[in-house]
Design an enzyme around this catalytic site. Structure first.
Site, short mmCIF file in Angstrom:
data_model
loop_
_atom_site.label_atom_id
_atom_site.label_comp_id
_atom_site.label_asym_id
_atom_site.label_seq_id
_atom_site.Cartn_x
_atom_site.Cartn_y
_atom_site.Cartn_z
N LYS A 66 0.79 -1.24 0.00
CA LYS A 66 0.00 0.00 0.00
C LYS A 66 0.83 1.29 0.00
O LYS A 66 0.39 2.30 -0.53
CB LYS A 66 -0.95 0.02 1.21
N ASP A 102 -10.29 3.03 1.46
CA ASP A 102 -10.60 2.59 2.83
C ASP A 102 -11.20 3.78 3.60
O ASP A 102 -12.14 3.62 4.39
CB ASP A 102 -9.34 2.10 3.55
P1 NAP Z 1 -1.94 -3.64 11.40
O1 NAP Z 1 -1.39 -2.55 10.53
O2 NAP Z 1 -1.15 -4.86 11.62
O3 NAP Z 1 -2.27 -2.98 12.84
C1 NAP Z 1 -2.81 -3.74 13.86
C2 NAP Z 1 -3.00 -2.85 15.11
O4 NAP Z 1 -3.71 -3.64 16.06
C3 NAP Z 1 -1.71 -2.41 15.73
O5 NAP Z 1 -1.87 -1.09 16.18
C4 NAP Z 1 -1.52 -3.40 16.90
O6 NAP Z 1 -0.92 -2.84 18.04
C5 NAP Z 1 -2.96 -3.69 17.27
N1 NAP Z 1 -3.04 -5.03 17.86
C6 NAP Z 1 -2.72 -6.22 17.26
N2 NAP Z 1 -2.92 -7.23 18.12
C7 NAP Z 1 -3.36 -6.68 19.29
C8 NAP Z 1 -3.73 -7.22 20.55
N3 NAP Z 1 -3.66 -8.53 20.80
N4 NAP Z 1 -4.13 -6.35 21.52
C9 NAP Z 1 -4.17 -5.02 21.29
N5 NAP Z 1 -3.84 -4.46 20.10
C10 NAP Z 1 -3.43 -5.28 19.12
O7 NAP Z 1 -3.35 -4.13 10.87
P2 NAP Z 1 -4.42 -3.31 10.01
O8 NAP Z 1 -4.10 -3.44 8.56
O9 NAP Z 1 -4.55 -1.94 10.56
O10 NAP Z 1 -5.75 -4.18 10.25
C11 NAP Z 1 -6.42 -4.21 11.48
C12 NAP Z 1 -7.73 -4.96 11.33
O11 NAP Z 1 -8.59 -4.27 10.46
C13 NAP Z 1 -7.57 -6.36 10.72
O12 NAP Z 1 -8.37 -7.25 11.45
C14 NAP Z 1 -8.09 -6.22 9.31
O13 NAP Z 1 -8.67 -7.42 8.83
C15 NAP Z 1 -9.14 -5.14 9.48
N6 NAP Z 1 -9.37 -4.37 8.24
C16 NAP Z 1 -10.65 -4.29 7.78
C17 NAP Z 1 -10.92 -3.53 6.65
C18 NAP Z 1 -12.33 -3.40 6.13
O14 NAP Z 1 -12.52 -3.08 4.97
N7 NAP Z 1 -13.34 -3.59 6.97
C19 NAP Z 1 -9.88 -2.88 5.97
C20 NAP Z 1 -8.58 -2.98 6.47
C21 NAP Z 1 -8.33 -3.74 7.62
P3 NAP Z 1 0.68 -2.77 18.23
O15 NAP Z 1 1.08 -1.53 17.55
O16 NAP Z 1 0.85 -2.71 19.70
O17 NAP Z 1 1.25 -4.01 17.62
#
Ligand code: NAP
Length: 269
Positions: A66, A102
């Site tokens: 991205k 998004d």
């Molecule tokens: P990412 O860049 O990996 O970020 C994940 C975030 O969640 C980080 O800030 C991480 O904190 C936190 N996290 C992970 N595990 C955790 C835990 N056990 N407890 C507390 N915080 C935790 O992921 P992302 O791309 O932002 O995606 C996040 C979610 O959104 C995913 O489930 C994805 O499937 C979903 N999503 C949905 C859409 C949609 O269209 N609906 C679009 C994009 C993403 P740390 O910084 O402390 O590691």
């Protein structure tokens, strides 16, 4: 020859995007096909060259491309610049452009909220959290805050967007109008039984918005609904980011209700 579209990512797991876009092409009689293209980071430069020569008419872009894809585009929207990520590549005449739908998906998911929330906290500081913060600012929510397990990442995100940063341990201490989960907590798999926010701490008129869409109703949303709060599923964001991509590529509108049904049945399988 059908126009060619697809999604690039690595590793590219199961994605509902091909089903969504191919449904749209078929329903609107557009001679086009959308495919899943797993693409290793080392192959991105050569692939982006091919986009211009083959040509490929549009791309969905997912992790880890991205940000990297931005270097290969002629134009990037202010929205995508602000988030620092492009999830959609499209042609505007002979210029290859990048957008972040998004953010459009977040805005569209909340468009029916009346009144607009006065305050919102975004839980997480990854890519989805950045899109959520950008969307909330675009909507004009006056107080936006971010809270993340790793404080330094929340600080960086908050500084980029000029929003507040709340300590992870204090995330439930303010009476937020809108609580948005942008962490994977609650997602199908090992995190499914978890929730980032105790529903009993939601204020009476609070809205619970989960960016996770698999399962459709996460523990966070189920508990918020049981407590009588309004809930919005991550499926809405996914749907609207996809509808916005389709619009950019074709100038046409997919039927929203029909597309939602399609995604709902895919998730219920
Ligand atoms: P990412 O860049 O990996 O970020 C994940 C975030 O969640 C980080 O800030 C991480 O904190 C936190 N996290 C992970 N595990 C955790 C835990 N056990 N407890 C507390 N915080 C935790 O992921 P992302 O791309 O932002 O995606 C996040 C979610 O959104 C995913 O489930 C994805 O499937 C979903 N999503 C949905 C859409 C949609 O269209 N609906 C679009 C994009 C993403 P740390 O910084 O402390 O590691």
């Amino acid at each position: 020859m059908p126009r060619s579209y697809g999604i690039i990512g690595w590793p590219l797991g199961h994605t509902m995007s091909p089903a969504l876009h191919n449904h749209g092409f078929e329903r609107l009689g557009i001679d086009a096909y959308y495919e899943a293209w797993p693409l290793e980071p080392k192959d991105l430069p050569a692939f982006m060259q091919r986009v211009r020569t083959v040509p490929i008419h549009g791309l969905s872009v997912t992790i880890p491309h991205k940000r990297a894809v931005m270097a290969f585009l002629d134009e990037i929207s202010d929205r995508a610049e602000a988030v620092g990520a492009v999830n959609t590549v499209y042609w505007d005449k002979d210029r290859l452009c990048g957008e972040n739908t998004d953010v459009i998906g977040v805005v569209a998911s909340l468009r029916t909220l009346d009144p607009l929330p006065r305050s919102a906290v975004v839980l997480g500081a990854g890519g989805a959290a950045r899109a959520a913060v950008a969307g909330f600012l675009e909507l004009g929510i006056p107080r936006v805050a971010v809270s993340n397990r790793t404080r330094s990442k929340a600080d960086a995100l908050a500084a980029d967007f000029g929003v507040e940063c709340v300590e992870w341990s204090a995330r439930m201490d303010s009476p937020w109008d809108l609580v948005c989960n942008a962490t994977p907590l609650g997602m199908a798999g090992s995190l499914e039984g978890q929730t980032p926010f105790d529903a009993a701490r939601l204020t009476e008129n609070a809205v619970a918005f989960d960016i996770v869409y698999n399962p459709l109703e996460t523990r966070f949303l189920a508990e918020a609904r049981a407590a009588g709060r309004r809930t919005i599923s991550g499926l809405e964001m996914f749907l609207h980011q996809g509808l916005a991509q389709f619009r950019l590529w074709t100038g046409r509108e997919m039927d929203e209700a029909e597309a939602r049904q399609l995604l709902l049945s895919a998730l219920r399988q």
